[in-house]
Write a protein that holds these residues in place. Structure first.
Motif, mmCIF file in Angstrom:
data_model
loop_
_atom_site.group_PDB
_atom_site.id
_atom_site.type_symbol
_atom_site.label_atom_id
_atom_site.label_comp_id
_atom_site.label_asym_id
_atom_site.label_seq_id
_atom_site.Cartn_x
_atom_site.Cartn_y
_atom_site.Cartn_z
ATOM 1 N N ALA A 41 0.820 -1.215 0.000
ATOM 2 C CA ALA A 41 0.000 0.000 0.000
ATOM 3 C C ALA A 41 0.851 1.261 0.000
ATOM 4 C CB ALA A 41 -0.935 -0.002 1.205
ATOM 5 N N ALA A 42 2.050 1.199 0.560
ATOM 6 C CA ALA A 42 2.936 2.363 0.609
ATOM 7 C C ALA A 42 3.642 2.604 -0.725
ATOM 8 C CB ALA A 42 3.983 2.190 1.708
ATOM 9 N N ALA A 43 3.688 1.618 -1.589
ATOM 10 C CA ALA A 43 4.475 1.698 -2.825
ATOM 11 C C ALA A 43 4.167 2.906 -3.712
ATOM 12 C CB ALA A 43 4.331 0.407 -3.625
ATOM 13 N N PRO A 44 2.921 3.227 -3.985
ATOM 14 C CA PRO A 44 2.668 4.335 -4.915
ATOM 15 C C PRO A 44 3.232 5.679 -4.461
ATOM 16 C CG PRO A 44 0.686 3.025 -4.647
ATOM 17 C CD PRO A 44 1.684 2.544 -3.623
ATOM 18 N N ALA A 70 13.928 0.994 4.393
ATOM 19 C CA ALA A 70 13.067 1.651 3.409
ATOM 20 C C ALA A 70 13.848 2.732 2.697
ATOM 21 C CB ALA A 70 11.857 2.270 4.102
ATOM 22 N N ALA A 71 13.587 2.851 1.417
ATOM 23 C CA ALA A 71 14.107 3.946 0.603
ATOM 24 C C ALA A 71 12.904 4.495 -0.166
ATOM 25 C CB ALA A 71 15.186 3.447 -0.341
ATOM 26 N N HIS A 72 13.118 5.531 -0.935
ATOM 27 C CA HIS A 72 11.989 6.119 -1.657
ATOM 28 C C HIS A 72 11.355 5.131 -2.632
ATOM 29 C CE1 HIS A 72 9.351 9.046 -3.385
ATOM 30 N NE2 HIS A 72 9.824 8.766 -4.587
ATOM 31 N N ARG A 73 12.144 4.362 -3.366
ATOM 32 C CA ARG A 73 11.614 3.489 -4.413
ATOM 33 C C ARG A 73 11.540 2.016 -4.028
ATOM 34 N NH1 ARG A 73 9.189 5.518 -8.404
ATOM 35 N NH2 ARG A 73 10.053 4.117 -9.917
ATOM 36 N N SER A 74 12.005 1.637 -2.813
ATOM 37 C CA SER A 74 11.966 0.222 -2.448
ATOM 38 C C SER A 74 11.964 0.015 -0.935
ATOM 39 C CB SER A 74 13.156 -0.523 -3.058
ATOM 40 O OG SER A 74 14.359 -0.086 -2.471
ATOM 41 N N PHE A 75 11.549 -1.170 -0.558
ATOM 42 C CA PHE A 75 11.576 -1.613 0.833
ATOM 43 C C PHE A 75 12.127 -3.025 0.787
ATOM 44 C CE2 PHE A 75 9.959 -3.518 4.683
ATOM 45 C CZ PHE A 75 10.089 -2.483 5.607
ATOM 46 N N ARG A 126 3.482 0.006 -11.548
ATOM 47 C CA ARG A 126 3.708 -1.381 -11.162
ATOM 48 C C ARG A 126 4.455 -1.466 -9.834
ATOM 49 N NH1 ARG A 126 5.211 -5.672 -15.528
ATOM 50 N NH2 ARG A 126 3.001 -5.323 -15.802
ATOM 51 N N THR A 127 4.010 -2.386 -8.996
ATOM 52 C CA THR A 127 4.721 -2.728 -7.770
ATOM 53 C C THR A 127 5.246 -4.142 -7.946
ATOM 54 O OG1 THR A 127 3.270 -1.338 -6.426
ATOM 55 C CG2 THR A 127 4.519 -3.039 -5.271
ATOM 56 N N GLU A 128 6.531 -4.324 -7.736
ATOM 57 C CA GLU A 128 7.150 -5.632 -7.906
ATOM 58 C C GLU A 128 7.624 -6.166 -6.560
ATOM 59 O OE1 GLU A 128 9.778 -6.165 -11.186
ATOM 60 O OE2 GLU A 128 8.966 -4.420 -12.219
ATOM 61 N N VAL A 141 13.646 -10.172 0.616
ATOM 62 C CA VAL A 141 12.455 -9.746 -0.101
ATOM 63 C C VAL A 141 12.613 -8.257 -0.393
ATOM 64 C CG1 VAL A 141 11.057 -9.294 1.962
ATOM 65 C CG2 VAL A 141 9.925 -9.803 -0.190
ATOM 66 N N VAL A 142 12.344 -7.890 -1.638
ATOM 67 C CA VAL A 142 12.407 -6.501 -2.058
ATOM 68 C C VAL A 142 11.072 -6.152 -2.700
ATOM 69 C CG1 VAL A 142 13.546 -4.807 -3.543
ATOM 70 C CG2 VAL A 142 14.901 -6.632 -2.479
ATOM 71 N N VAL A 143 10.466 -5.081 -2.201
ATOM 72 C CA VAL A 143 9.234 -4.553 -2.801
ATOM 73 C C VAL A 143 9.623 -3.224 -3.431
ATOM 74 C CG1 VAL A 143 6.859 -3.836 -2.430
ATOM 75 C CG2 VAL A 143 7.841 -5.674 -1.029
ATOM 76 N N ALA A 144 9.425 -3.105 -4.727
ATOM 77 C CA ALA A 144 9.812 -1.895 -5.440
ATOM 78 C C ALA A 144 8.632 -1.397 -6.260
ATOM 79 C CB ALA A 144 11.004 -2.163 -6.350
ATOM 80 N N GLY A 145 8.558 -0.121 -6.435
ATOM 81 C CA GLY A 145 7.478 0.414 -7.249
ATOM 82 C C GLY A 145 7.363 1.909 -7.110
ATOM 83 N N GLY A 146 6.286 2.362 -7.636
ATOM 84 C CA GLY A 146 6.040 3.790 -7.530
ATOM 85 C C GLY A 146 5.410 4.349 -8.755
#
Length: 146
Positions: A41-44, A70-75, A126-128, A141-146
């Motif tokens: 939910a935080a990705a966008p 956490a960074a701006h474009r990934s967690f 897209r959130t990957e 685990v890496v969640v990236a998106g925005g």
């Protein structure tokens, strides 16, 4: 007999109130689905609103030493699977199954012994989610998106 019934009714009522009011349970650890949904939910808007603790629920069923950032474009989070989780490949499969069941709208486009990949949303937004082995005894685990 009457005192016993009243005590049982009072105990049942107190238990119900605690349950309905969100009282503590024996296991108050973060749940994988709650953590995954909060991260996605935080990705966008970027991941800077998340704390390292926000991701620990993803790893906690499988390992106790999760380190998340956490960074701006990934967690991302890395952790060492417990022996009870089996091999790294077994733990990776288990976390992949959590992702698939917690996020049924996600497309699971890669499933291999060393890598699981999911995505949500269209190409514009897209959130990957990528789950990989990290060295010989850790998962990432890496969640990236925005």
């Amino acid at each position: 007999m009457r005192t016993y019934r009243l005590s049982a009714i009072a105990l049942t009522a107190a238990s119900l109130v605690a349950l309905l009011s969100g009282g503590a349970s024996a296991d108050d650890s973060p749940r994988p689905c709650d953590a995954l949904k909060r991260i996605v939910a935080a990705a966008p808007d970027g991941f800077v609103s998340l704390t390292p603790d926000d991701g620990k629920g993803v790893a906690q069923p499988y390992g106790d030493d999760a380190q998340c950032s956490a960074a701006h474009r990934s967690f991302q989070c890395t952790w060492t699977p417990r022996q009870a989780a089996g091999s790294n490949a077994d733990a990776l499969e288990a976390v992949g199954a959590d992702i698939a069941s917690c996020l049924p709208e996600a497309t699971h486009d890669q499933n291999s012994p060393g890598r699981q990949h999911f995505y949500l949303g269209g190409k514009d937004r897209r959130t990957e989610i990528t789950l990989t082995t990290d060295g010989s005894n850790r998962l990432r685990v890496v969640v990236a998106g925005g």
